[in-house]
Motif scaffolding. Structure first.
Motif, PDB file in Angstrom:
ATOM      1  N   SER A   1       0.850  -1.180   0.000  1.00 15.23           N
ATOM      2  CA  SER A   1       0.000   0.000   0.000  1.00 15.23           C
ATOM      3  C   SER A   1       0.891   1.237   0.000  1.00 15.23           C
ATOM      4  O   SER A   1       1.724   1.407   0.886  1.00 15.23           O
ATOM      5  N   GLY A   2       0.736   2.084  -0.984  1.00 17.99           N
ATOM      6  CA  GLY A   2       1.554   3.288  -1.082  1.00 17.99           C
ATOM      7  C   GLY A   2       0.859   4.504  -0.506  1.00 17.99           C
ATOM      8  O   GLY A   2      -0.358   4.657  -0.637  1.00 17.99           O
ATOM      9  N   THR A   3       1.624   5.365   0.130  1.00 17.75           N
ATOM     10  CA  THR A   3       1.060   6.579   0.707  1.00 17.75           C
ATOM     11  C   THR A   3       2.100   7.687   0.739  1.00 17.75           C
ATOM     12  O   THR A   3       3.297   7.423   0.798  1.00 17.75           O
TER      13      THR A   3
ATOM     14  N   THR B   1       2.784  -4.474   3.252  1.00 20.47           N
ATOM     15  CA  THR B   1       3.704  -3.357   3.442  1.00 20.47           C
ATOM     16  C   THR B   1       2.998  -2.035   3.205  1.00 20.47           C
ATOM     17  O   THR B   1       2.228  -1.902   2.250  1.00 20.47           O
ATOM     18  N   ILE B   2       3.253  -1.084   4.082  1.00 27.01           N
ATOM     19  CA  ILE B   2       2.854   0.298   3.847  1.00 27.01           C
ATOM     20  C   ILE B   2       4.117   1.053   3.468  1.00 27.01           C
ATOM     21  O   ILE B   2       5.034   1.185   4.280  1.00 27.01           O
ATOM     22  N   LYS B   3       4.178   1.488   2.240  1.00 27.74           N
ATOM     23  CA  LYS B   3       5.369   2.143   1.713  1.00 27.74           C
ATOM     24  C   LYS B   3       5.123   3.635   1.613  1.00 27.74           C
ATOM     25  O   LYS B   3       4.119   4.081   1.043  1.00 27.74           O
ATOM     26  N   ILE B   4       6.046   4.427   2.180  1.00 28.08           N
ATOM     27  CA  ILE B   4       5.897   5.872   2.210  1.00 28.08           C
ATOM     28  C   ILE B   4       6.720   6.498   1.095  1.00 28.08           C
ATOM     29  O   ILE B   4       7.913   6.203   0.933  1.00 28.08           O
ATOM     30  N   PHE B   5       6.068   7.367   0.338  1.00 27.22           N
ATOM     31  CA  PHE B   5       6.713   8.090  -0.749  1.00 27.22           C
ATOM     32  C   PHE B   5       6.680   9.584  -0.442  1.00 27.22           C
ATOM     33  O   PHE B   5       5.830  10.060   0.304  1.00 27.22           O
ATOM     34  N   GLY B   6       7.579  10.312  -1.087  1.00 33.45           N
ATOM     35  CA  GLY B   6       7.697  11.733  -0.793  1.00 33.45           C
ATOM     36  C   GLY B   6       6.526  12.561  -1.251  1.00 33.45           C
ATOM     37  O   GLY B   6       6.140  13.526  -0.599  1.00 33.45           O
TER      38      GLY B   6
ATOM     39  N   ALA C   1      -1.769  -0.751  -4.255  1.00 36.90           N
ATOM     40  CA  ALA C   1      -2.909   0.153  -4.106  1.00 36.90           C
ATOM     41  C   ALA C   1      -2.480   1.467  -3.498  1.00 36.90           C
ATOM     42  O   ALA C   1      -1.458   1.550  -2.805  1.00 36.90           O
ATOM     43  N   THR C   2      -3.259   2.495  -3.760  1.00 38.77           N
ATOM     44  CA  THR C   2      -3.057   3.785  -3.119  1.00 38.77           C
ATOM     45  C   THR C   2      -4.299   4.639  -3.323  1.00 38.77           C
ATOM     46  O   THR C   2      -5.149   4.328  -4.171  1.00 38.77           O
ATOM     47  N   ASN C   3      -4.401   5.696  -2.545  1.00 41.04           N
ATOM     48  CA  ASN C   3      -5.431   6.702  -2.807  1.00 41.04           C
ATOM     49  C   ASN C   3      -5.030   7.498  -4.033  1.00 41.04           C
ATOM     50  O   ASN C   3      -3.844   7.790  -4.240  1.00 41.04           O
ATOM     51  N   ILE C   4      -6.008   7.873  -4.833  1.00 40.41           N
ATOM     52  CA  ILE C   4      -5.765   8.647  -6.050  1.00 40.41           C
ATOM     53  C   ILE C   4      -6.256  10.065  -5.837  1.00 40.41           C
ATOM     54  O   ILE C   4      -7.412  10.282  -5.468  1.00 40.41           O
TER      55      ILE C   4
ATOM     56  N   PHE D   1      -6.425   0.294  -7.414  1.00 36.60           N
ATOM     57  CA  PHE D   1      -5.890  -1.038  -7.150  1.00 36.60           C
ATOM     58  C   PHE D   1      -5.393  -1.687  -8.438  1.00 36.60           C
ATOM     59  O   PHE D   1      -5.989  -1.489  -9.511  1.00 36.60           O
ATOM     60  N   GLN D   2      -4.366  -2.488  -8.299  1.00 38.17           N
ATOM     61  CA  GLN D   2      -4.056  -3.400  -9.388  1.00 38.17           C
ATOM     62  C   GLN D   2      -5.243  -4.352  -9.556  1.00 38.17           C
ATOM     63  O   GLN D   2      -5.850  -4.777  -8.576  1.00 38.17           O
ATOM     64  N   LYS D   3      -5.567  -4.683 -10.784  1.00 33.14           N
ATOM     65  CA  LYS D   3      -6.737  -5.522 -11.027  1.00 33.14           C
ATOM     66  C   LYS D   3      -6.580  -6.928 -10.462  1.00 33.14           C
ATOM     67  O   LYS D   3      -7.566  -7.671 -10.348  1.00 33.14           O
TER      68      LYS D   3
END
Length: 571
Positions: free
Chosen positions: A33-35, A242-247, A263-266, A548-550
């Motif tokens: 999960s990206g955030t 995993t929760i992955k943090i991006f800048g 997945a991530t919020n858009i 989400f990825q399908k």
């Protein structure tokens, strides 16, 4: 856990949407999960006030119950729903008999009662949600009374009726007594306790087990093969989560497009782009989260903000529909209260709707500031806004860096207030800095520990005037929002103290509110009063977009789609 986990987590965890499939299947794959929303503050949940912290610890530790997309009860650690006595004073909780701590010992009612009495109710831990467990008796604030009944049953006894206390009880989670007793009474030791900071105590209580937390990088948990809900289904179905943090959101979006995350919020302006990608599914769902502009009423904010007429003036100058159109791309609706219109307690009649016509008027805003003494009328009849000395007025607006939506709202507010002659300096700071230096308060020169309220005279380490932030509310039990708006509310960081608001929140949690029509009117009066006082400018209730990825299967779009995420699986 606690109310914030139920409320604000719903907004932050929409990336954690799930399947309702209940058949056993083989586990496999890593879910990422990206955030860019910022890292957690702590894994020691009783010390936390931010949604990320509750989200992280929540992967390893369930609450008593949760709710599905229709707000129906879904049992978790509870063997059955909380039972309430006929007089509304005694709450009986029975937990499952197959719950274990990591050392193999059973989770018992004693663990829950100890957590309540010795930790949550203590005066040494500074638990921010104590007010949820308190009641006022003869002008004295007292805690409800927890009591062990049997190994798996305990009661909570009140002396006054609170129709919505059951929602607080349902969110409860425990600490293991056998560990916590080692640190009791020593806040520093408890804060640093390795068992609580690496979640090594959680046994079979959550679908995942803690692996690692690299601050500002990633939080990793692994499948818990002993999960109590996995006996018949084999859940959860991911080997790692995993929760992955991006800048920045742009980097997160690029990672989703490349298939590097699951997945991530858009962000609203990117929804159209991702809807055109064959490998991505987008779900647009209602949320119980709202964005607001907080006004600093404490002594280190601009003194004019202490006057409601000034706050009303600023709110009159900011166009909410323009914000929703330009920043949210239509994925939202103007907010005027802490209660969403999806709630049975929402009231529309009589609420001052600042920021939309007819209470959207920049000339009227200047007139209000003139009447309050923060403007002068020039010889040509125009109004020039300024401070009490007639100098140009400059305010500082804070929000968390890396959140494109909130930063964009900051820029829009800067533009809107510039039209009426107020300069706004924008400061985008890391989330941890915002929490520590701008939201926590203490009385200068006192021996207080910094906290999110700390009462009259308390101020934050760094001064600020305006702050863009997001909160959540429970549509079924909005009384939990008292933590933000009452004098003793643990998260009332901006210092709004109003006895009438305090009284209404007390009444909505009293026996008279057992009558639902009475409760509805109390909520209506609360909404009208807070809208008039404008301690915050409610900006918008947002629609959430999750990508989400399908390959992720079984997603059921709805307001609380994360309720059964342990049943997610890859195609």
């Amino acid at each position: 856990m606690i109310k914030l986990k139920i409320f604000i987590f719903l907004l932050m965890a929409l990336v954690l949407l799930t399947s309702s499939c209940r058949v056993a299947r083989e586990a496999g794959g890593d879910y990422i999960s990206g955030t860019s929303a910022g890292d957690a503050e702590t894994l020691n949940w009783i010390l936390a006030a931010d949604a990320a912290s509750f989200s992280y610890s929540g992967h390893t530790l369930d609450s008593l119950v949760t709710y599905d997309n229709e707000w129906r009860i879904q049992l978790r650690l509870a063997a059955r729903d909380v039972e309430v006595s006929g007089d509304g004073l005694v709450y009986s909780v029975t937990i499952r008999d197959d719950l274990k701590w990591s050392d193999g010992s059973k989770v018992t009612a004693e663990d829950y009662v100890y957590t309540l009495k010795n930790l949550m109710f203590s005066d040494w831990l500074n638990y921010p949600y104590q007010s949820d467990w308190q009641e006022e008796i003869a002008d004295e604030i007292v805690f409800v009374t927890p009591e062990v009944v049997s190994e798996v049953t305990f009661t909570l006894t009140r002396r006054t009726v609170d129709p919505e206390f059951i929602y607080t009880v349902r969110g409860l989670t425990p600490y293991p007594k056998y560990i916590a007793t080692k640190y009791e009474g020593d806040a520093e030791a408890f804060t640093q306790a390795p068992e609580f900071n690496n979640l090594s105590y959680t046994g079979n209580l959550g679908p995942y087990r803690f692996v690692e937390w690299l601050r500002n990088d990633k939080f990793v948990v692994a499948r818990n093969p002993e999960y109590y809900l996995g006996k018949n289904t084999g859940a959860p179905y991911f080997e790692k989560y995993t929760i992955k943090i991006f800048g920045t959101p742009a980097i997160v979006h690029a990672a989703l497009e490349a298939g590097d995350i699951t997945a991530t919020n858009i962000d609203p302006d990117k929804v159209g782009k991702f809807k055109g990608m064959e490998q991505i599914n987008i779900h647009t769902v209602p949320s119980s989260g709202y964005m607001l502009l907080a006004y600093n009423l404490r002594d280190n904010g601009w003194e004019g903000l202490k006057h409601k007429e000034v706050r009303q003036a600023l709110s009159t100058a900011i166009d909410k529909e323009l914000m929703i159109e330009q920043v949210l791309y239509g994925f939202g609706e103007p907010a005027f209260s802490f209660i969403p219109n999806t709630s049975p307690w929402y009231a529309d009649k009589g609420i001052a709707k600042y920021g939309v016509a007819p209470l959207l008027d920049k000339e009227k805003a200047k007139e209000l500031l003139l009447e309050a003494g923060y403007a002068t009328r020039k010889t040509d009849g125009s109004i020039e806004v300024g401070d009490k000395e007639g100098k140009p007025l400059k305010l500082t607006l804070i929000t968390n860096a890396g959140n494109d939506v909130r930063e964009s709202v900051g820029y829009l507010i800067q533009q809107e207030l510039a039209v009426i002659g107020i300069e706004v300096e924008l400061k985008f700071v890391p989330w941890a800095t915002e929490l520590g230096k701008y939201l926590r308060n203490k009385v200068p020169g006192s021996d207080q520990e910094a906290a999110f309220n700390n009462g009259a005279g308390a101020v934050s380490e760094e001064p600020w005037d305006l702050l863009v932030i997001g909160f959540g509310t429970n549509p079924l039990a909005p009384s939990g929002t008292d933590v933000f708006y009452t004098t003793k509310g643990g998260l009332n960081f901006w210092g709004f103290f109003n006895p009438r608001v305090d009284d209404l929140f007390k009444r909505v949690k009293s026996a008279e509110a057992l009558d639902e029509e009475v409760r509805k009117e109390l909520y209506a009066e609360l909404s009208r009063l807070i809208a008039e006082e404008q301690p915050v400018n409610f900006l918008a209730f947002q629609l959430a977009n999750a990508g989400f990825q399908k390959s992720v299967q079984g997603i059921e779009p709805g307001i609380n789609m994360g309720y059964n995420y342990h049943l997610w699986y890859f195609e």
